[in-house]
Scaffold this motif. Structure first.
Motif, PDB file in Angstrom:
ATOM      1  N   GLU A   4       0.870  -1.160   0.000  1.00  0.00           N
ATOM      2  CA  GLU A   4       0.000   0.000   0.000  1.00  0.00           C
ATOM      3  C   GLU A   4       0.915   1.220   0.000  1.00  0.00           C
ATOM      4  N   LYS A   6       2.457   4.737   0.280  1.00  0.00           N
ATOM      5  CA  LYS A   6       2.231   5.951   1.045  1.00  0.00           C
ATOM      6  C   LYS A   6       3.147   7.083   0.593  1.00  0.00           C
ATOM      7  N   GLY A  21       2.859   0.419   3.585  1.00  0.00           N
ATOM      8  CA  GLY A  21       2.507  -0.805   4.288  1.00  0.00           C
ATOM      9  C   GLY A  21       1.333  -0.583   5.205  1.00  0.00           C
ATOM     10  N   GLY A  22       1.138  -1.500   6.097  1.00  0.00           N
ATOM     11  CA  GLY A  22      -0.001  -1.452   7.009  1.00  0.00           C
ATOM     12  C   GLY A  22       0.287  -0.799   8.336  1.00  0.00           C
ATOM     13  N   ARG A  26      -1.926  -4.982  12.694  1.00  0.00           N
ATOM     14  CA  ARG A  26      -1.922  -6.342  12.147  1.00  0.00           C
ATOM     15  C   ARG A  26      -2.824  -6.415  10.917  1.00  0.00           C
ATOM     16  N   SER A  27      -2.651  -5.478   9.975  1.00  0.00           N
ATOM     17  CA  SER A  27      -3.509  -5.409   8.795  1.00  0.00           C
ATOM     18  C   SER A  27      -3.191  -6.495   7.771  1.00  0.00           C
ATOM     19  N   VAL A  29      -0.742  -6.190   5.656  1.00  0.00           N
ATOM     20  CA  VAL A  29       0.050  -5.540   4.611  1.00  0.00           C
ATOM     21  C   VAL A  29       1.429  -5.267   5.195  1.00  0.00           C
ATOM     22  N   ARG A  30       2.450  -5.850   4.590  1.00  0.00           N
ATOM     23  CA  ARG A  30       3.810  -5.698   5.113  1.00  0.00           C
ATOM     24  C   ARG A  30       4.370  -4.310   4.827  1.00  0.00           C
ATOM     25  N   ASN A  31       5.114  -3.780   5.781  1.00  0.00           N
ATOM     26  CA  ASN A  31       5.820  -2.514   5.604  1.00  0.00           C
ATOM     27  C   ASN A  31       7.057  -2.781   4.754  1.00  0.00           C
ATOM     28  N   LEU A  59       6.877   1.512   9.691  1.00  0.00           N
ATOM     29  CA  LEU A  59       6.237   2.045   8.498  1.00  0.00           C
ATOM     30  C   LEU A  59       7.093   3.179   7.947  1.00  0.00           C
TER      31      LEU A  59
END
Length: 92
Positions: A4, A6, A21-22, A26-27, A29-31, A59
């Motif tokens: 994701e 940013k 990332g997330g 605990r979304s 989605v890895r950072n 993140l």
């Protein structure tokens, strides 16, 4: 690419560095920072990344190509790091 996004930075030779990332949650989605080539004709990113660098629970908040070309400077919630391995992978 499964990050994701940013933030991003583009180097002088047409390489994009994307970060995101997330976060600390605990979304699922890895950072990470992802390095991709930019096709200069179509202005699109390569379908597969050149490199991917996991940042664990940190993140990425801000990134910049180091002015001396020594890598990528990345800030995180509690720290800042110079990631020199990206230079070799992406030929910044």
């Amino acid at each position: 690419m499964s990050v994701e996004v940013k933030l991003s930075e583009i180097s002088e030779n047409g390489v994009a560095i994307l970060g995101g990332g997330g976060g600390e949650g605990r979304s699922g989605v890895r950072n990470a920072l992802v390095v991709a080539k930019i096709d200069s004709k179509s202005l699109t990113l390569s379908s597969q990344p050149v490199a991917r660098f996991g940042t664990g629970s940190d993140l990425p908040y801000r990134i910049a190509v180091h002015p001396g070309g020594e890598g990528v400077v990345c800030s995180f919630p509690q720290s800042c790091r110079l990631l020199s391995g990206i230079k070799e992978m992406a030929m910044l």
